[in-house]
Design a protein around this motif. Structure first.
Motif, PDB file in Angstrom:
ATOM      1  N   ALA A   5      23.163 -14.030 -19.976  1.00 41.86           N
ATOM      2  CA  ALA A   5      22.659 -13.330 -21.147  1.00 41.86           C
ATOM      3  C   ALA A   5      21.230 -13.753 -21.485  1.00 41.86           C
ATOM      4  O   ALA A   5      20.443 -12.954 -21.948  1.00 41.86           O
ATOM      5  CB  ALA A   5      23.578 -13.568 -22.344  1.00 41.86           C
ATOM      6  N   ASN A   6      20.870 -15.040 -21.267  1.00 40.12           N
ATOM      7  CA  ASN A   6      19.531 -15.463 -21.650  1.00 40.12           C
ATOM      8  C   ASN A   6      18.592 -15.647 -20.457  1.00 40.12           C
ATOM      9  O   ASN A   6      17.523 -16.215 -20.607  1.00 40.12           O
ATOM     10  CB  ASN A   6      19.577 -16.734 -22.515  1.00 40.12           C
ATOM     11  N   THR A   7      18.971 -15.174 -19.292  1.00 39.27           N
ATOM     12  CA  THR A   7      18.077 -15.282 -18.139  1.00 39.27           C
ATOM     13  C   THR A   7      17.323 -13.991 -17.873  1.00 39.27           C
ATOM     14  O   THR A   7      16.487 -13.955 -16.996  1.00 39.27           O
ATOM     15  CB  THR A   7      18.838 -15.688 -16.858  1.00 39.27           C
ATOM     16  N   SER A   8      17.605 -12.935 -18.639  1.00 38.74           N
ATOM     17  CA  SER A   8      16.863 -11.701 -18.420  1.00 38.74           C
ATOM     18  C   SER A   8      15.533 -11.784 -19.158  1.00 38.74           C
ATOM     19  O   SER A   8      15.398 -12.467 -20.163  1.00 38.74           O
ATOM     20  CB  SER A   8      17.666 -10.487 -18.860  1.00 38.74           C
ATOM     21  N   MET A   9      14.541 -11.099 -18.618  1.00 40.29           N
ATOM     22  CA  MET A   9      13.200 -11.115 -19.172  1.00 40.29           C
ATOM     23  C   MET A   9      12.553  -9.787 -18.818  1.00 40.29           C
ATOM     24  O   MET A   9      12.793  -9.242 -17.751  1.00 40.29           O
ATOM     25  CB  MET A   9      12.445 -12.291 -18.540  1.00 40.29           C
ATOM     26  N   LYS A  10      11.726  -9.255 -19.744  1.00 41.11           N
ATOM     27  CA  LYS A  10      10.967  -8.030 -19.484  1.00 41.11           C
ATOM     28  C   LYS A  10       9.569  -8.214 -20.035  1.00 41.11           C
ATOM     29  O   LYS A  10       9.402  -8.699 -21.152  1.00 41.11           O
ATOM     30  CB  LYS A  10      11.611  -6.818 -20.171  1.00 41.11           C
ATOM     31  N   LYS A  11       8.568  -7.826 -19.238  1.00 39.94           N
ATOM     32  CA  LYS A  11       7.181  -7.896 -19.683  1.00 39.94           C
ATOM     33  C   LYS A  11       6.446  -6.643 -19.232  1.00 39.94           C
ATOM     34  O   LYS A  11       6.644  -6.167 -18.124  1.00 39.94           O
ATOM     35  CB  LYS A  11       6.460  -9.105 -19.068  1.00 39.94           C
ATOM     36  N   ASP A  12       5.575  -6.153 -20.107  1.00 37.20           N
ATOM     37  CA  ASP A  12       4.647  -5.105 -19.706  1.00 37.20           C
ATOM     38  C   ASP A  12       3.551  -5.770 -18.889  1.00 37.20           C
ATOM     39  O   ASP A  12       3.074  -6.859 -19.238  1.00 37.20           O
ATOM     40  CB  ASP A  12       4.055  -4.412 -20.931  1.00 37.20           C
ATOM     41  N   VAL A  13       3.160  -5.125 -17.787  1.00 38.71           N
ATOM     42  CA  VAL A  13       2.175  -5.716 -16.892  1.00 38.71           C
ATOM     43  C   VAL A  13       1.158  -4.667 -16.439  1.00 38.71           C
ATOM     44  O   VAL A  13       1.402  -3.469 -16.530  1.00 38.71           O
ATOM     45  CB  VAL A  13       2.847  -6.346 -15.635  1.00 38.71           C
ATOM     46  N   ILE A  14       0.043  -5.170 -15.961  1.00 38.46           N
ATOM     47  CA  ILE A  14      -0.937  -4.344 -15.258  1.00 38.46           C
ATOM     48  C   ILE A  14      -0.759  -4.663 -13.772  1.00 38.46           C
ATOM     49  O   ILE A  14      -0.749  -5.828 -13.368  1.00 38.46           O
ATOM     50  CB  ILE A  14      -2.380  -4.658 -15.703  1.00 38.46           C
ATOM     51  N   ILE A  15      -0.606  -3.619 -12.979  1.00 41.68           N
ATOM     52  CA  ILE A  15      -0.371  -3.765 -11.540  1.00 41.68           C
ATOM     53  C   ILE A  15      -1.599  -3.244 -10.809  1.00 41.68           C
ATOM     54  O   ILE A  15      -2.030  -2.114 -11.033  1.00 41.68           O
ATOM     55  CB  ILE A  15       0.885  -2.981 -11.112  1.00 41.68           C
ATOM     56  N   THR A  16      -2.152  -4.088  -9.946  1.00 35.61           N
ATOM     57  CA  THR A  16      -3.281  -3.700  -9.109  1.00 35.61           C
ATOM     58  C   THR A  16      -2.791  -3.662  -7.668  1.00 35.61           C
ATOM     59  O   THR A  16      -2.264  -4.662  -7.162  1.00 35.61           O
ATOM     60  CB  THR A  16      -4.435  -4.714  -9.247  1.00 35.61           C
ATOM     61  N   ILE A  17      -2.936  -2.512  -7.017  1.00 37.48           N
ATOM     62  CA  ILE A  17      -2.451  -2.335  -5.646  1.00 37.48           C
ATOM     63  C   ILE A  17      -3.626  -1.988  -4.744  1.00 37.48           C
ATOM     64  O   ILE A  17      -4.433  -1.121  -5.073  1.00 37.48           O
ATOM     65  CB  ILE A  17      -1.392  -1.217  -5.579  1.00 37.48           C
ATOM     66  N   ALA A  18      -3.698  -2.682  -3.629  1.00 39.73           N
ATOM     67  CA  ALA A  18      -4.651  -2.346  -2.569  1.00 39.73           C
ATOM     68  C   ALA A  18      -3.825  -2.147  -1.305  1.00 39.73           C
ATOM     69  O   ALA A  18      -3.146  -3.057  -0.838  1.00 39.73           O
ATOM     70  CB  ALA A  18      -5.669  -3.463  -2.381  1.00 39.73           C
ATOM     71  N   SER A  19      -3.858  -0.937  -0.782  1.00 38.77           N
ATOM     72  CA  SER A  19      -3.071  -0.596   0.394  1.00 38.77           C
ATOM     73  C   SER A  19      -4.002  -0.070   1.474  1.00 38.77           C
ATOM     74  O   SER A  19      -4.828   0.800   1.215  1.00 38.77           O
ATOM     75  CB  SER A  19      -2.036   0.470   0.016  1.00 38.77           C
ATOM     76  N   LYS A  20      -3.867  -0.628   2.673  1.00 35.27           N
ATOM     77  CA  LYS A  20      -4.676  -0.170   3.801  1.00 35.27           C
ATOM     78  C   LYS A  20      -3.741   0.269   4.910  1.00 35.27           C
ATOM     79  O   LYS A  20      -2.853  -0.480   5.322  1.00 35.27           O
ATOM     80  CB  LYS A  20      -5.591  -1.288   4.297  1.00 35.27           C
ATOM     81  N   GLN A  21      -3.925   1.504   5.371  1.00 32.40           N
ATOM     82  CA  GLN A  21      -3.078   2.061   6.414  1.00 32.40           C
ATOM     83  C   GLN A  21      -3.950   2.475   7.593  1.00 32.40           C
ATOM     84  O   GLN A  21      -4.965   3.136   7.403  1.00 32.40           O
ATOM     85  CB  GLN A  21      -2.322   3.272   5.876  1.00 32.40           C
ATOM     86  N   ASN A  22      -3.550   2.070   8.778  1.00 26.19           N
ATOM     87  CA  ASN A  22      -4.254   2.449  10.003  1.00 26.19           C
ATOM     88  C   ASN A  22      -3.317   3.280  10.859  1.00 26.19           C
ATOM     89  O   ASN A  22      -2.298   2.773  11.336  1.00 26.19           O
ATOM     90  CB  ASN A  22      -4.699   1.209  10.786  1.00 26.19           C
ATOM     91  N   PHE A  23      -3.655   4.554  11.026  1.00 28.72           N
ATOM     92  CA  PHE A  23      -2.855   5.453  11.848  1.00 28.72           C
ATOM     93  C   PHE A  23      -3.584   5.710  13.160  1.00 28.72           C
ATOM     94  O   PHE A  23      -4.816   5.822  13.178  1.00 28.72           O
ATOM     95  CB  PHE A  23      -2.599   6.780  11.122  1.00 28.72           C
ATOM     96  N   GLU A  24      -2.825   5.820  14.225  1.00 30.11           N
ATOM     97  CA  GLU A  24      -3.391   6.063  15.558  1.00 30.11           C
ATOM     98  C   GLU A  24      -4.279   7.302  15.552  1.00 30.11           C
ATOM     99  O   GLU A  24      -3.878   8.369  15.118  1.00 30.11           O
ATOM    100  CB  GLU A  24      -2.243   6.241  16.564  1.00 30.11           C
ATOM    101  N   GLY A  25      -5.530   7.137  15.986  1.00 28.09           N
ATOM    102  CA  GLY A  25      -6.448   8.264  16.098  1.00 28.09           C
ATOM    103  C   GLY A  25      -7.052   8.749  14.800  1.00 28.09           C
ATOM    104  O   GLY A  25      -7.681   9.798  14.765  1.00 28.09           O
ATOM    105  N   CYS A  26      -6.873   7.997  13.722  1.00 24.80           N
ATOM    106  CA  CYS A  26      -7.391   8.407  12.416  1.00 24.80           C
ATOM    107  C   CYS A  26      -8.237   7.290  11.803  1.00 24.80           C
ATOM    108  O   CYS A  26      -8.079   6.131  12.163  1.00 24.80           O
ATOM    109  CB  CYS A  26      -6.252   8.726  11.449  1.00 24.80           C
ATOM    110  N   GLU A  27      -9.078   7.666  10.865  1.00 25.88           N
ATOM    111  CA  GLU A  27      -9.829   6.672  10.101  1.00 25.88           C
ATOM    112  C   GLU A  27      -8.846   5.899   9.219  1.00 25.88           C
ATOM    113  O   GLU A  27      -7.847   6.464   8.752  1.00 25.88           O
ATOM    114  CB  GLU A  27     -10.864   7.366   9.199  1.00 25.88           C
TER     115      GLU A  27
END
Length: 152
Positions: A5-27
């Motif tokens: 009962a007292n181990t749950s926690m909730k926080k509003d957050v700011i999420i920063t995502i940097a995703s890099k994808q390399n596909f065959e034959g593409c930039e």
């Protein structure tokens, strides 16, 4: 002694995502996103959830990451449902829903670094994707989670 009962926690957050994808034959395809989300703990595990946007091409989709020791499960619900499992040095096969049907999508995680805790932190995942057993590309996903100060 802590109870569930007292181990749950909730926080509003700011999420920063940097995703890099390399596909065959593409930039290389880079996506950088800053969005509001929620960090919470349930039954000793951390979760991060946020709404996808027009920028990611998945508007109307909620993404939830379940963080366990050396494993991350990404579940998407809404307009682009999917589930992907990332576990270091492991391969996972799942189904990815598209407008024209389902595809068998495999992830093979080469590195997973999870430093997410009660006060936010960072997550990085290096992995390859195979679609119907053919290598589709290599990916690097980095996420930083910063509490906004609002707790519930």
């Amino acid at each position: 002694m802590e109870t569930k009962a007292n181990t749950s926690m909730k926080k509003d957050v700011i999420i920063t995502i940097a995703s890099k994808q390399n596909f065959e034959g593409c930039e290389p395809d880079n996506i950088n996103l800053i969005t509001a989300g929620r960090l919470y703990r349930r039954n000793g595990k951390y979760f991060i959830s946020y709404e996808e946007s027009e920028l990611t091409g998945m508007e109307g989709t909620r993404t939830t990451l379940k963080l366990e020791d050396r494993q991350v499960t990404m579940t998407r619900t809404g307009t682009h449902p999917a589930q992907m499992l990332f576990a270091e040095h492991k391969r996972h096969v799942g189904l990815y829903q598209t407008e024209v049907g389902s595809l068998a999508v495999s992830t093979h995680t080469s590195q997973l670094i999870n430093n997410i805790g009660e006060n936010g932190g960072s997550l990085s995942i290096d992995y390859t994707v195979e679609i119907d057993s053919n290598l589709a590309g290599t990916h690097r996903f980095e996420m930083a989670v910063t509490p906004t100060g609002n707790m519930q």
